[in-house]
Design an enzyme around this catalytic site. Structure first.
Site, PDB file in Angstrom:
ATOM      1  N   SER A 679       0.509  -1.124  -0.160  1.00 35.13           N
ATOM      2  CA  SER A 679       0.133   0.495   0.022  1.00 35.13           C
ATOM      3  C   SER A 679       1.061   1.320  -0.041  1.00 35.13           C
ATOM      4  CB  SER A 679      -0.472   0.600   0.818  1.00 35.13           C
ATOM      5  OG  SER A 679      -2.025   1.209   0.757  1.00 35.13           O
ATOM      6  N   ASP A 752      -8.842  -4.213  -6.395  1.00 27.79           N
ATOM      7  CA  ASP A 752      -8.973  -3.598  -4.710  1.00 27.79           C
ATOM      8  C   ASP A 752     -10.050  -2.299  -4.840  1.00 27.79           C
ATOM      9  OD1 ASP A 752      -7.801  -2.119  -3.071  1.00 27.79           O
ATOM     10  OD2 ASP A 752      -5.794  -2.174  -3.962  1.00 27.79           O
ATOM     11  N   HIS A 786      -7.834  -5.763  -1.357  1.00 29.22           N
ATOM     12  CA  HIS A 786      -6.389  -4.736  -1.162  1.00 29.22           C
ATOM     13  C   HIS A 786      -5.162  -6.059  -0.245  1.00 29.22           C
ATOM     14  CE1 HIS A 786      -3.698  -1.056  -0.744  1.00 29.22           C
ATOM     15  NE2 HIS A 786      -3.930  -1.260   0.407  1.00 29.22           N
TER      16      HIS A 786
END
Length: 818
Positions: A679, A752, A786
């Site tokens: 991330s 995601d 994610h």
């Protein structure tokens, strides 16, 4: 600007190669053995602290689970087969009850099909547990009799868990308030495959911007709107467990929050209606906030909240919001209202106010708040309440104590500090469940209790304090010993000074213990050994699931950045490591932005934790012969409004300091160091490859690499692209791809849901690096979000990461003489 124009051209031209679909691969067997080690049970203690419900968690869902049909609707992802949200698949497979006093453990007999247990909730009396089980036809409701140790399914009902808040114990603790699938719902609507016309959006000239993070899985067509309404609509019901009766309340609607009043006579109902937004998720849809009686009759209409598509960044809706019952009164509603138009850029004396209204009474102002209201915690058997407020500009919080039943008592400032402060952090108030089920701060006479991590220059040492409500002074009751990591878990009986802790050490897996306090409180200057004046008795004896990991060595290492800022990482060394051997090394980090330099240098974490490795953890590199610099400090220090102007310079200095320290210690080969992150850590990784030559290769997972695609802010950057154009461009690796001259592995989930890290971000970074002649590999994981959870995906990600570093880091030439 030639490079910039070039990469904008690359971005929009899309120099993508066709994907080559490959079979899932597996990492080495040593990794698989640890990956598949059993998990310890999850412990749910009953509110009376007499019993523990132990739930055995599942390991990993299969890719077939993730491949089930999914409908992205207004911020939720619906499995149409079960009417459940499919954002994260986690469940428990079996249950057992343990009597804390005797240690007797009783397995709960359940039918073979009950293998996907969720939503476990004790009642306040500690004699019943409610939960749901995902079955072929949806979510079934089950109730466990904790006295007889028998569970039964509630026949004839299907729970609708889609918008959460679907199961609550009523104050009598004998009945349940639930959201059901409407019995006469019928088949889902079938959207037309033929569009009725073009999709059109139009702005009216307003310059109000909303955060990128509020745009996820939005509705795209009227057919989507119909499907959202179909799956989100629930029928409220009361289920009397004593009489076996199901009583419907009101009509089917899209219910969000529904809470019974503490006296059990009323319901606080928050329901959603059209017009829906095609730009925001359901949290911004119009809604009504009402008080009903238990038959569904309207008693009071509290608020109509309109469609909120233009809420300012870091702002709030205008009008009443965040309605909740006051837990220490029979039936009084509390809510917040913005006094700054909901816009943090407006300069005002007070940003918010809190209001209260007894059912049948008049609304009155409880207090005004200088900064933004954050949360409140009501103190047991009193009119006292702790109110948190948050200063966005300073990243600061204040906590005041109000006595709403005593107008003569002025609010008292209890805490006042940076949100990043660790060493002076007071801990969190210890909560308790009252007999009617409400959650309040536990009070004993004039004392309340605080539990915290206990961060210090020697690492985290969790504690239990008590605070005098009159003087606000604290006394230390318990502090974890230096040789373990022991946290407060629950009180058994404060009068008898008995409580439960969860204890672990590098050699001992986490287990639960019954403790008795010493005869006197500890002072904060007492040595750690003083905490062992309290006696302990083991409640659980969970075994070590992966003994090979005990051969791993770890320590917290401190060092300084070139400007003197104190930093740290946790150094992990692989099994069998011989001192003096220089190893291939992985640096894993996640940047944080801090307003105060003092907080940036404070340690967090403990070397006394029991090492476990799950999922796609970076620690699996240890089983392949690497040293790991884990959670390396990556602060970006500066004023919140402009800190990201120095993002590149500061992460580069942080990384250089970490690598230099590991090399100085003799554990890392400076020519064989790689960097990786997930991330925001992926953004860090790509930028470090672009702007430094510290690393041989990198791994970037689920990141965002072109900030021009999210022009209204990213992470904690609140300025828009047009306000900070140079910063957006400098921090975007896609636009610096010609500088990435080290091999980069890019991994992303194909679905995601995080609006800031859409899969396109990774695809375009790969396009840019490839187009500029760099070395890159792009792995897109089917059906993954994610984070990556399917067994096949987890195994394949570990395979990719280990292979990439073996190829480009481990097998690189070592430093001469080593």
């Amino acid at each position: 600007m030639n490079n910039l124009y070039c990469f904008f051209f690359i971005l929009f031209l899309g120099l993508s190669q066709a994907f080559c679909q490959q079979a899932y691969q597996k990492p080495p067997q040593a990794v698989l053995d640890v990956l598949n080690a059993p998990l310890s049970p999850t412990v749910f203690i009953d509110p009376t602290a007499q019993k523990m419900l132990m739930a055995q968690p599942s390991l990993y869902p299969s890719i077939a689970d993730l491949a089930e049909p999914m409908l992205p609707l207004a911020g939720v992802r619906v499995n149409p087969r079960t009417n459940m949200e499919r954002s994260y698949i986690f469940y428990w497979e079996s249950l057992s009850l343990k009597d804390i006093a005797t240690g007797k453990e009783t397995p709960i007999r359940l039918p073979p099909e009950v293998k996907r247990i969720e939503g476990i909730k004790w009642n306040a009396a500690g004699n019943m547990v409610a939960f749901i089980n995902e079955s072929e036809g949806g979510a079934d409701l089950w109730v466990l009799d904790a006295v007889a140790c028998q569970a039964k399914k509630i026949a004839g009902v299907k729970i609708n868990p889609l918008l959460d808040n679907y199961l609550k114990w009523m104050p009598d603790q004998k009945s349940l308030l639930v959201k059901l699938i409407p019995p006469e719902r019928g088949a889902p609507p079938k959207p037309s495959d033929v569009p009725p016309g073009p999709k059109i959006m139009e702005s009216s000239g307003s310059a109000t911007a909303s955060s990128t993070y509020e745009v996820r899985d939005v509705l795209k067509t009227p057919g989507d709107a119909d499907l959202f309404e179909y799956y989100a609509t629930s029928q409220l019901a009361l289920i009397s467990l004593h009489f076996g009766r199901v009583e419907f309340i009101g009509k089917p609607a899209i219910y969000d929050e529904v809470e019974p009043s503490p006296d059990g006579k009323y319901l606080l109902v928050n329901w959603i209606h059209r017009p829906y937004s095609y730009q925001r998720s359901y949290e911004r849809f119009p809604r009504e906030v009402e008080v009903w009686d238990n038959k569904g009759n309207l008693v009071d209409h509290l608020a109509s909240q309109p469609l909120a598509e233009q809420v300012p960044i870091d702002g709030e809706i205008t009008g009443p919001r965040e309605h909740a019952w006051r837990p220490t009164a029979d039936a009084t509603v509390i809510w917040a209202e913005a006094l700054d138009g909901g816009d943090p850029e407006n300069k005002v004396t007070h940003r918010d106010r809190l209001m209260q209204k007894p059912v049948g009474g008049q609304a009155s102002e409880l207090c005004r708040i200088e900064h933004r209201y954050y949360k409140m915690r009501w103190i047991q058997q009193s009119g006292k309440v702790l109110v948190w407020e948050y200063d966005r500009d300073r990243k600061w919080f204040k906590v005041y104590m109000h006595d709403v039943d005593n107008d003569a008592q002025a609010p008292r400032l209890v805490w006042d500090m940076s949100i990043h402060e660790r060493y002076q952090k007071p801990g969190d108030p210890v909560m308790m469940i009252m007999p009617n089920g409400v959650n309040v701060v536990r009070r004993q006479g004039d004392w309340l209790f605080l539990s915290g991590h206990g961060s210090s220059p020697e690492g985290d040492r969790p504690f239990l304090d008590r605070m005098d409500l009159n003087t606000l002074k604290t006394e230390r009751l318990f502090r974890s010993d230096k040789g373990c990591y022991e946290t407060y878990f629950a009180w058994m009986d404060p009068e008898k000074e008995t409580f439960i802790t969860r204890r672990e050490s590098p050699a001992e897996p986490p287990n639960y213990f019954r403790r008795l306090l010493s005869d006197k409180p500890l002072t904060k200057t007492d040595p750690g050994e003083a905490s062992w004046k309290s006696s302990s008795k083991a409640i659980t004896k969970f075994p070590d699931p992966a003994p090979v990991l005990r051969k791993i060595k770890k320590q917290i290492v401190t060092y300084q950045r070139d400007d003197g800022l104190q930093l740290s990482f946790t150094l992990y060394l692989p099994p069998g490591y011989k001192k003096g051997t220089r190893l291939p090394t992985l640096l894993w980090a996640y940047p944080s932005d801090l307003a105060q330099k003092e907080a940036a240098g404070q340690l967090e974490g403990s070397s006394q934790r029991f090492t476990t490795i799950r999922g796609t953890s970076e620690l699996f590199f240890l089983l392949n012969g690497y040293a790991v610099l884990d959670d390396a400090s990556m602060p970006v220090v500066g004023p919140p409004g402009t800190a990201y102007d120095q993002f590149i310079e500061q992460i580069s200095a942080n990384a250089r300091a970490a690598v230099d320290k590991a090399v100085e210690m003799g554990v890392s080969d400076p020519n064989r160091v790689g960097v990786a992150g997930h991330s925001h850590g992926a953004l860090m990784t790509a930028n470090l490859l672009a702007y430094t030559d510290l690393f041989r290769a990198g791994i970037a997972r689920s990141g965002a690499y072109n900030h021009t695609l999210r022009p209204f802010g990213y992470q904690n950057e609140k300025r828009t692209l047009w306000q900070a154009r140079d910063t957006y461009i400098k921090n975007s690796p896609v636009l610096q791809a010609d500088k990435i001259n080290e091999p980069l592995l890019i991994i992303h989930g194909e679905i995601d849901a995080n609006p800031g890290t859409v899969p396109l971000q990774s695809e375009k970074l790969y396009d840019a690096v490839r187009g500029a002649g760099g070395t890159a590999r792009l792995v897109m994981l089917p059906y993954e979000n994610h984070g990556y959870i399917a067994r096949e995906s987890v195994e394949h990600v570990l395979y990719e990461m280990l292979n990439w570093f073996d190829r480009y880091v481990k097998d690189a030439p070592a430093v001469s003489g080593n």
